[in-house]
Enzyme design. Structure first.
Site, mmCIF file in Angstrom:
data_model
loop_
_atom_site.group_PDB
_atom_site.id
_atom_site.type_symbol
_atom_site.label_atom_id
_atom_site.label_comp_id
_atom_site.label_asym_id
_atom_site.label_seq_id
_atom_site.Cartn_x
_atom_site.Cartn_y
_atom_site.Cartn_z
ATOM 1 N N SER A 23 0.844 -1.185 0.000
ATOM 2 C CA SER A 23 0.000 0.000 0.000
ATOM 3 C C SER A 23 0.875 1.228 0.000
ATOM 4 O O SER A 23 1.974 1.222 0.565
ATOM 5 C CB SER A 23 -0.881 0.007 1.255
ATOM 6 O OG SER A 23 -1.513 1.255 1.405
ATOM 7 N N TYR A 36 -1.561 -0.660 10.108
ATOM 8 C CA TYR A 36 -1.653 -1.070 8.703
ATOM 9 C C TYR A 36 -0.420 -0.616 7.928
ATOM 10 O O TYR A 36 0.196 -1.407 7.208
ATOM 11 C CB TYR A 36 -2.923 -0.478 8.092
ATOM 12 C CG TYR A 36 -3.115 -0.796 6.633
ATOM 13 C CD1 TYR A 36 -3.630 -2.024 6.246
ATOM 14 C CD2 TYR A 36 -2.807 0.138 5.647
ATOM 15 C CE1 TYR A 36 -3.823 -2.323 4.902
ATOM 16 C CE2 TYR A 36 -2.999 -0.153 4.303
ATOM 17 C CZ TYR A 36 -3.503 -1.377 3.944
ATOM 18 O OH TYR A 36 -3.689 -1.668 2.620
#
Length: 115
Positions: A23, A36
């Site tokens: 990501s 995350y």
């Protein structure tokens, strides 16, 4: 991820490809998604080390760093208000769609992506 790839390595032939979803949170960080972003950072480090260790076996390890993408996880795990503003902080004000990023993964699966 480590154990799955470790298990799969004995079945991979020269020219195989392994890729991970990363990501852009790894690069930018995230005020609200610290865990995350940190996990995606670990995935990048893992992928780089894996790539180095598999180079002589002619097996590729790559990652695709995604930005904001609409997936089924969004409406399933966000409140209606969060869903309504999900892509408001995206530069283009439009989140990507899975079918828009799928060709990146397909490219990495084929020999055309080899060195």
């Amino acid at each position: 991820m480590f154990y799955i790839i470790k298990f799969a390595l004995k079945y991979l032939k020269a020219g195989s490809s392994i890729f991970n979803t990363i990501s852009v949170s790894f690069y930018w960080g995230s005020e609200h998604l610290i865990d995350y972003a940190a996990t995606k950072g670990a995935t990048v480090s893992f992928k780089k080390s894996l790539s180095n260790s598999l180079f002589k076996k002619k097996t590729r390890a790559n990652g695709v760093a995604l930005g904001t993408v609409w997936t089924t996880l969004i409406p399933a795990s966000f409140s209606p208000k969060q869903v309504s503003t999900f892509d408001s902080d995206v530069l283009t004000a439009i989140a990507g769609q899975p079918e828009e990023v799928a060709p990146c993964f397909l490219f990495l699966a084929f020999d055309d992506s080899s060195i």
